[in-house]
Design an enzyme around this catalytic site. Structure first.
Site, PDB file in Angstrom:
ATOM      1  N   HIS A 177       0.852  -1.193   0.000  1.00 24.50           N
ATOM      2  CA  HIS A 177       0.000   0.000   0.000  1.00 24.50           C
ATOM      3  C   HIS A 177       0.881   1.234   0.000  1.00 24.50           C
ATOM      4  CE1 HIS A 177      -3.459   2.597   0.811  1.00 24.50           C
ATOM      5  NE2 HIS A 177      -2.644   3.266   1.616  1.00 24.50           N
TER       6      HIS A 177
ATOM      7  N   ASP B  73     -15.470   1.302   6.797  1.00 22.49           N
ATOM      8  CA  ASP B  73     -14.510   2.239   6.209  1.00 22.49           C
ATOM      9  C   ASP B  73     -15.137   3.026   5.068  1.00 22.49           C
ATOM     10  OD1 ASP B  73     -11.710   3.275   5.790  1.00 22.49           O
ATOM     11  OD2 ASP B  73     -12.051   2.341   3.836  1.00 22.49           O
TER      12      ASP B  73
ATOM     13  N   ARG C 200     -14.759  11.500   6.553  1.00 21.49           N
ATOM     14  CA  ARG C 200     -13.495  12.173   6.888  1.00 21.49           C
ATOM     15  C   ARG C 200     -13.216  13.305   5.909  1.00 21.49           C
ATOM     16  NH1 ARG C 200      -9.476   7.651   6.387  1.00 21.49           N
ATOM     17  NH2 ARG C 200      -7.944   9.323   6.575  1.00 21.49           N
TER      18      ARG C 200
ATOM     19  N   SER D 121      -8.217   3.022   8.519  1.00 20.26           N
ATOM     20  CA  SER D 121      -8.685   2.869   7.145  1.00 20.26           C
ATOM     21  C   SER D 121      -7.774   1.956   6.335  1.00 20.26           C
ATOM     22  CB  SER D 121      -8.781   4.244   6.479  1.00 20.26           C
ATOM     23  OG  SER D 121      -9.202   4.122   5.138  1.00 20.26           O
TER      24      SER D 121
ATOM     25  N   LYS E  18      -8.570  -2.568   5.756  1.00 19.07           N
ATOM     26  CA  LYS E  18      -8.789  -3.164   4.424  1.00 19.07           C
ATOM     27  C   LYS E  18      -7.765  -4.246   4.129  1.00 19.07           C
ATOM     28  CE  LYS E  18      -8.999   0.834   2.101  1.00 19.07           C
ATOM     29  NZ  LYS E  18      -9.333   1.994   2.946  1.00 19.07           N
TER      30      LYS E  18
END
Length: 480
Positions: free
Chosen positions: A115, A194, A201, A216, A220
């Site tokens: 990520h 989320d 947000r 968040s 995931k």
């Protein structure tokens, strides 16, 4: 809730129900009037218990909480923060709010992912996922779309005609079984909490809250049931965090929370001042990725691909050190094995086999498949000198205005809009030399936008600015 009853003397009795408790199987008892108390507790700086966090996430998931209450809780968390224990609990509850994927037993230790916190020209996933698959790993990469100045992996892939990023869990397993990697969007059943909090947000200006970012991202990835996760946490002009210390704080929290969920989690801290590679914009970035998979990629992109991939290989024990891991990933890219995996992934995700083969062939005309912009112009250098800086943030902001990005979720993007850098840092140029190629459609860029693009280029001398080849990755954080 008011009910009206009439007795024998026809007196009207008003009965008001002041408290309702709801219990779902396996859930905590949630007092409908307790959410304001939880908000006040956090607003006053208190630490929420596991049960209180669970109650809040359950209410968010089943939509029995008012939007204003969700926003108030997010603002309280943004203002007062969360302890590490609270953040871990928040992440676990978000992860458990929907489906948690499961994989065949023979894949144990092989399911990995990466990520990035976002950047300009960040196309690493398109090269890294197939490279990891070529090394025998399984990569269920669930990615996002671009928002603001950062590009989205899904938008890049959708510039390839036919590429379908919407796949069911069974389809994801099938693709991973046959290819090894897939890159898809978030399913409806994965981390629904989320989905709600992410949107809230943005409109409540709580995007940069460390515990909310960690919840968040890691929720995931936790729902993917990974063996290992590597994070690319960026800092600099074109990143969410502008300095190394702030990015390190986020990376340390992400690594701790990820490991607390049973995923081996490590991170790289990488600079994000200019661009990654020479191309920015969806179709142009796909072309640069394909060139990289054919062994002709830019050094900074290859550094990120090999470092992040090598770190995953080291974390999972398939190599003894990072150097060996980097070489193994590099060999997969340069030797063509990763390109074969990318072609197979395209075909499995809906791209016509002939189109996939054309894109992956040597010396192909990419624009026979990909959309090319109607117009291209080249900008010229204003003076003699050495290229000492190109501001990636300026490039991204102008491209966003020209249609390459979106301002709100759900907007379409123009895949053909982008820029191609024609110079490298440290390169000596003469006045009037072409330094940037702009791809655009109608309407044409304004004079102000052209001026802004020109301002992204800084010329000087190499003795005045440190423009020697530098590494992009500045630090590594390994699992404890």
């Amino acid at each position: 809730m008011d009910t009206v009853c009439s007795g024998p003397k026809k007196k009207r009795i008003i009965q008001t129900v002041t408290s309702i408790k709801v219990q779902k199987p396996g859930s905590v008892m949630v007092d409908m009037l307790s959410i304001p108390d939880l908000i006040k507790k956090k607003k006053d700086g208190g630490a929420l218990s596991d049960e209180e966090i669970k109650a809040f996430i359950e209410r968010v998931t089943d939509k029995t909480i008012q939007d204003c209450q969700t926003g108030a809780m997010l603002m309280a968390i943004w203002q007062k923060g969360m302890t590490e224990k609270e953040t871990v609990t928040l992440t676990k509850e978000m992860m458990s709010s929907g489906e948690v994927m499961s994989w065949p037993k023979e894949w144990a230790g092989l399911v990995v992912d990466k990520h990035s916190t976002g950047g300009v020209g960040d196309k690493v996933s398109l090269v890294l996922a197939p490279a990891l698959a070529a090394c025998g790993y399984k990569v269920p990469m669930i990615s996002g779309r671009g928002l603001g100045h950062t590009g989205g992996t899904l938008d890049k892939l959708e510039s390839i005609p036919g590429f379908n990023i919407q796949q069911s869990t069974d389809q994801i397993k099938n693709i991973m079984d046959s290819v090894g990697s897939c890159i898809v969007g978030q399913t409806e059943t994965l981390v629904p909490a989320d989905r709600v909090l992410y949107g809230m947000r943005d409109v409540t200006s709580t995007v940069n809250s460390l515990p909310l970012i960690a919840g968040s991202i890691i929720s995931k990835k936790g729902a993917e049931s990974l063996s290992a996760l590597v994070l690319d946490v960026k800092f600099g002009r074109a990143a969410l965090y502008k300095d190394l210390d702030s990015a390190r704080e986020l990376a340390q929290l992400l690594v701790k929370v990820g490991n607390s969920l049973g995923m081996l989690t490590g991170a790289a801290l990488s600079s994000m001042d200019g661009t990654i590679g020479r191309c920015v914009g969806n179709s142009l970035e796909v072309i640069e990725c394909l060139e990289t998979l054919k062994g002709k990629g830019p050094d900074d992109l290859m550094e990120l691909v090999t470092t992040l991939g090598g770190l995953l290989l080291k974390m999972t024990g398939s190599v003894s050190d990072l150097s060996e891991g980097r070489k193994k990933i590099s060999d997969a890219v340069i030797g063509g094995a990763a390109l074969s995996k990318f072609q197979a992934m395209m075909e499995k995700q809906g791209v016509d086999s002939e189109a996939a083969r054309t894109l992956c062939s040597t010396d192909t005309d990419y624009y026979s498949i990909l959309r090319k912009s109607k117009h291209q112009i080249r900008l010229e250098t204003p003076a003699d000198g050495d290229v000492v800086d190109v501001d990636g943030m300026i490039l991204a902001e102008v491209l966003h205005k020209l249609g390459a990005g979106r301002s709100k979720f759900g907007e379409s993007v123009n895949h053909s809009v982008g820029v191609k850098l024609l110079v490298s840092l440290g390169q000596k140029v003469q006045k009037g030399a072409s330094w940037l190629e702009l791809h655009y459609e109608d309407p044409a860029p304004t004079a102000d936008q052209i001026s802004r693009l020109q301002s992204a280029l800084t010329l000087g001398t190499r003795t005045q600015h440190n423009t020697q080849t530098q590494t992009v990755v500045k630090e590594l954080l390994l699992p404890q």
